[in-house]
Design an enzyme around this catalytic site. Sequence first.
Site, PDB file in Angstrom:
ATOM      1  N   TYR A  92      84.207  52.807  63.524  1.00 40.23           N
ATOM      2  CA  TYR A  92      82.816  52.695  64.323  1.00 40.23           C
ATOM      3  C   TYR A  92      81.869  54.060  64.477  1.00 40.23           C
ATOM      4  O   TYR A  92      83.031  54.614  64.897  1.00 40.23           O
ATOM      5  CB  TYR A  92      83.781  52.019  65.892  1.00 40.23           C
ATOM      6  CG  TYR A  92      82.388  51.328  66.943  1.00 40.23           C
ATOM      7  CD1 TYR A  92      81.964  50.266  66.382  1.00 40.23           C
ATOM      8  CD2 TYR A  92      82.105  51.595  67.576  1.00 40.23           C
ATOM      9  CE1 TYR A  92      81.135  49.307  67.349  1.00 40.23           C
ATOM     10  CE2 TYR A  92      80.692  51.284  68.538  1.00 40.23           C
ATOM     11  CZ  TYR A  92      80.323  50.493  68.295  1.00 40.23           C
ATOM     12  OH  TYR A  92      79.602  50.117  69.179  1.00 40.23           O
ATOM     13  N   SER A 186      89.389  49.939  61.241  1.00 39.34           N
ATOM     14  CA  SER A 186      89.215  49.400  62.584  1.00 39.34           C
ATOM     15  C   SER A 186      88.118  48.869  62.135  1.00 39.34           C
ATOM     16  O   SER A 186      87.760  47.809  61.695  1.00 39.34           O
ATOM     17  CB  SER A 186      88.344  50.913  63.850  1.00 39.34           C
ATOM     18  OG  SER A 186      88.694  50.529  64.646  1.00 39.34           O
ATOM     19  N   GLN A 187      86.702  49.614  62.296  1.00 42.36           N
ATOM     20  CA  GLN A 187      85.686  48.722  62.281  1.00 42.36           C
ATOM     21  C   GLN A 187      85.633  48.460  60.232  1.00 42.36           C
ATOM     22  O   GLN A 187      84.573  46.994  60.491  1.00 42.36           O
ATOM     23  CB  GLN A 187      84.113  49.345  62.302  1.00 42.36           C
ATOM     24  CG  GLN A 187      82.694  48.729  62.263  1.00 42.36           C
ATOM     25  CD  GLN A 187      81.882  49.821  62.116  1.00 42.36           C
ATOM     26  OE1 GLN A 187      81.151  49.172  63.236  1.00 42.36           O
ATOM     27  NE2 GLN A 187      80.894  50.625  61.490  1.00 42.36           N
ATOM     28  N   ASP A 272      97.846  50.204  70.512  1.00 41.78           N
ATOM     29  CA  ASP A 272      96.929  50.344  69.959  1.00 41.78           C
ATOM     30  C   ASP A 272      96.049  49.365  71.164  1.00 41.78           C
ATOM     31  O   ASP A 272      95.885  48.400  70.684  1.00 41.78           O
ATOM     32  CB  ASP A 272      96.316  49.469  68.415  1.00 41.78           C
ATOM     33  CG  ASP A 272      95.318  49.680  68.433  1.00 41.78           C
ATOM     34  OD1 ASP A 272      94.140  50.180  68.809  1.00 41.78           O
ATOM     35  OD2 ASP A 272      94.968  49.834  66.991  1.00 41.78           O
ATOM     36  N   HIS A 302      95.702  52.965  68.383  1.00 40.41           N
ATOM     37  CA  HIS A 302      94.511  53.268  67.732  1.00 40.41           C
ATOM     38  C   HIS A 302      94.761  54.023  66.605  1.00 40.41           C
ATOM     39  O   HIS A 302      93.880  53.502  65.609  1.00 40.41           O
ATOM     40  CB  HIS A 302      92.842  53.192  67.638  1.00 40.41           C
ATOM     41  CG  HIS A 302      92.660  52.083  66.968  1.00 40.41           C
ATOM     42  ND1 HIS A 302      92.538  51.102  66.284  1.00 40.41           N
ATOM     43  CD2 HIS A 302      90.883  53.040  66.443  1.00 40.41           C
ATOM     44  CE1 HIS A 302      91.316  50.722  66.199  1.00 40.41           C
ATOM     45  NE2 HIS A 302      90.624  51.900  65.586  1.00 40.41           N
TER      46      HIS A 302
END
Length: 324
Positions: A92, A186-187, A272, A302
């Site tokens: 992101y 992640s994203q 996370d 994360h």
Amino acid sequence: MALFDLPLDALRGYRPRLCEPDDFDTFWEKTLIEARGHELNARFEPVRTPLTAVEVYDVTFAGFGGHPIKGWFLHPAGAREPLPLVVEYLGYGGGRGLPHTHLLWPSAGFAHFVMDTRGQGSGWGGGDTDDPVGGGPAYPGFMTRGIEDPRAYYYRRVFTDAVRAVEAARSHPLADATRTAAVGASQGGGITLAVGALVPDLAAIAPDVPFLCHFERGATLTDSHPYREIGSFLKTHRGRQGQVFRTLSYFDGVHFAARGRAPALFSTALEDQTCPPSTVFAAFNAYAGEEKHIEVYAFNGHEGGGSCQEEAQLRWLPERLARR
């Protein structure tokens, strides 16, 4: 940071009942048909860099709406035969950055395509792709852009770009289309799950601490961004919760996971607060592929496994991408 989500034993059995739209498959089928109405027009322009062991191409292809999307294509210098292909999606706020930041996969003998994410790239790793589509009122960030209509929602464009990125990368003569994997953190992990469902002939996927899964839990369990953007939007736009979560249901990684078939290597971290482990396990437990594994990092946030997860992927992927 103490553990804040469900215990690991409960996570391994966590299968929430989510409301999937009846027209989920039709929505995506029509979206991709519309996108493929535009010529892919993938262009690979050689780039001179100080790198001596890797060759680099600046790539442009037509994504959602025919919009130009940028990327990097890298491969080991001197390669003459088609190579297994790794298509990577970014986290992101990040952009494709500079070529030398993407040496892991070509150094391991793969062709590697990195997709720039439209409209992003000012948080880290500079981006080079515009998002020319506007939208209604939104909270700063990308999570609520067009969030009251799935046809206008930001990630409809991004997921479509991601499918077209696979098509563009496969068009390069040094990419072996039959040995293609999608990866991302992640994203990028959430995008990977979508691509794993929308591109049914992938050889493997590796979603690392994936975002964009089980939106309603993410938006109500953590105060961390980006999920908090949803709550901040609803804090102002009172009474729109039903429509917002209906839109998000078309983009939920759990629904895509239920359609994935390729071998999959997931990861999650129990501390996370950006992508809570229950949101990841919801997708992992729903994943329909016969071969799936999840690496669990008990005392990480994360960042997850970081280089340890990269090593796990480097050991796992070559076997799945062996010549067929």
